[in-house]
Design a protein around this motif. Structure first.
Motif, PDB file in Angstrom:
ATOM      1  N   LYS A 117      48.137 -20.593  60.845  1.00 56.64           N
ATOM      2  CA  LYS A 117      49.374 -19.569  60.385  1.00 56.64           C
ATOM      3  C   LYS A 117      49.940 -19.896  59.298  1.00 56.64           C
ATOM      4  N   ASP A 142      53.739 -13.654  64.135  1.00 57.82           N
ATOM      5  CA  ASP A 142      54.902 -14.492  64.808  1.00 57.82           C
ATOM      6  C   ASP A 142      54.679 -15.935  64.247  1.00 57.82           C
ATOM      7  N   THR A 231      46.028 -11.887  65.586  1.00 60.41           N
ATOM      8  CA  THR A 231      46.998 -12.609  66.453  1.00 60.41           C
ATOM      9  C   THR A 231      46.977 -12.113  67.638  1.00 60.41           C
ATOM     10  N   ARG A 234      44.142 -13.316  69.762  1.00 61.66           N
ATOM     11  CA  ARG A 234      44.326 -14.616  70.193  1.00 61.66           C
ATOM     12  C   ARG A 234      45.277 -14.975  71.073  1.00 61.66           C
ATOM     13  N   GLU A 235      46.425 -14.182  70.571  1.00 56.15           N
ATOM     14  CA  GLU A 235      47.769 -14.375  71.636  1.00 56.15           C
ATOM     15  C   GLU A 235      48.085 -13.369  72.555  1.00 56.15           C
ATOM     16  N   LYS A 238      53.287  -9.187  71.692  1.00 57.03           N
ATOM     17  CA  LYS A 238      54.566 -10.068  72.139  1.00 57.03           C
ATOM     18  C   LYS A 238      55.694  -9.056  71.716  1.00 57.03           C
TER      19      LYS A 238
END
Length: 320
Positions: A117, A142, A231, A234-235, A238
């Motif tokens: 990041k 994030d 993102t 991958r995550e 959120k």
């Protein structure tokens, strides 16, 4: 809670107001750049004090609110119309410069094993619009405070170095005024730095250099969305992602209104609205500067940003 956050709020308002009034001294001075650096310096000088914990708490709590609001207000002041009347070579140079800055930064960041990041933000800040792009993209991906700190310092430092070198490099100084204006708009990191670099060009600054930079600024929502989805892949999603998407969509809408609705464009150019927008965005930038912790700064992001800028300069010189 409000009582605890009040010192941070008052501090950023003061820093933003001072930055705005300093920027009125000369057209080349940019309130956003001044506010960002002021926030950085304030933390550098007073970050070790016990009371500064409350300031940082404020900055963290409101970062994801202040930055999107500031970016939206700023988008209303962007005059995309002039950017649509540039000569064809300006578009070519801009596209090549953005591509070189982004790709070279991403590649060298990976080679030097930067945190992903930090690498993304350094590349985005180099290619698009300096601190503004980092600000909105940090919310999109994030990013941690350390990622933001390293990328902001790298972009700010390399931008200032590039500005200084443009004043002394003989092969740059020998460019025609129009070519130098395109070079500045296509390769320098922030609008304020472009203004300083081209302050002696008069009308050429307004008709070429700044419109080229505006084209890069208009890419913020596109690049933020790309890395947002990377993102998410991958995550996962959120909290707050829906709000961010609304902000990015609103950015597109406001740019369109400014470009195709003369009444809206005229409204956004009113002196009172421009002053209010600048002060509010300066508050966001001062807030961002307060988050920059120099204790976490690493040399590698600076090296990556410098290599990317040098590559973009080399590519530009080969094309003229």
């Amino acid at each position: 809670m409000l009582k605890a956050l009040a010192p941070g709020f008052l501090l950023t308002v003061v820093l933003a107001a001072v930055s705005y009034f300093v920027s009125t001294i000369h057209d080349a001075l940019d309130a956003l750049v001044i506010a960002l650096i002021a926030g950085m310096l304030f933390r550098l000088l007073f970050g070790g004090q016990s009371w500064f914990v409350l300031v940082v708490a404020y900055a963290k709590d409101l970062k994801d609110v202040l930055i999107p609001i500031g970016v939206l207000l700023y988008s209303a002041t962007i005059n995309i119309n002039k950017s649509l009347t540039l000569p064809i070579n300006a578009y070519i140079h801009m596209v090549v410069s953005v591509a070189v800055l982004l790709i070279v930064a991403l590649v060298f960041g990976r080679l030097l094993k930067l945190p992903p990041k930090t690498n993304w933000l350094t590349a985005i800040g180099s290619a698009i619009c300096g601190a503004s792009a980092i600000a909105i993209s940090s919310t999109a991906i994030d990013a941690k405070d350390e990622d933001i700190s390293n990328s902001l310092i790298a972009i700010t430092l390399v931008g200032l170095i590039a500005l200084a070198l443009y004043q002394v490099l003989p092969f740059v100084m020998g460019l025609r005024a129009e070519d130098y204006a395109i070079l500045s708009g296509a390769t320098l990191h922030q609008t304020g730095i472009v203004k300083i670099a081209t302050s002696g060009l008069g009308e050429i600054q307004k008709s070429i250099a700044l419109p080229v930079k505006v084209l890069r600024t208009a890419l913020i929502p596109f690049i933020a969305l790309v890395f947002f989805y990377i993102t998410v892949e991958r995550e996962g999603y959120k909290k707050g992602t829906g709000y961010l998407l609304l902000v990015l969509i609103a950015f597109f809408v406001i740019l369109g209104l400014s470009a195709f609705l003369p009444a809206f464009a005229a409204l956004s150019k009113m002196a009172g609205i421009k002053i209010a927008t600048t002060v509010i965005f300066s508050i966001a930038f001062a807030n961002l500067g307060l988050l920059v912790d120099f204790k976490t700064v690493r040399l590698k992001p600076i090296i990556v940003a410098f290599i990317a800028w040098a590559a973009s300069l080399g590519a530009f010189m080969l094309m003229i």
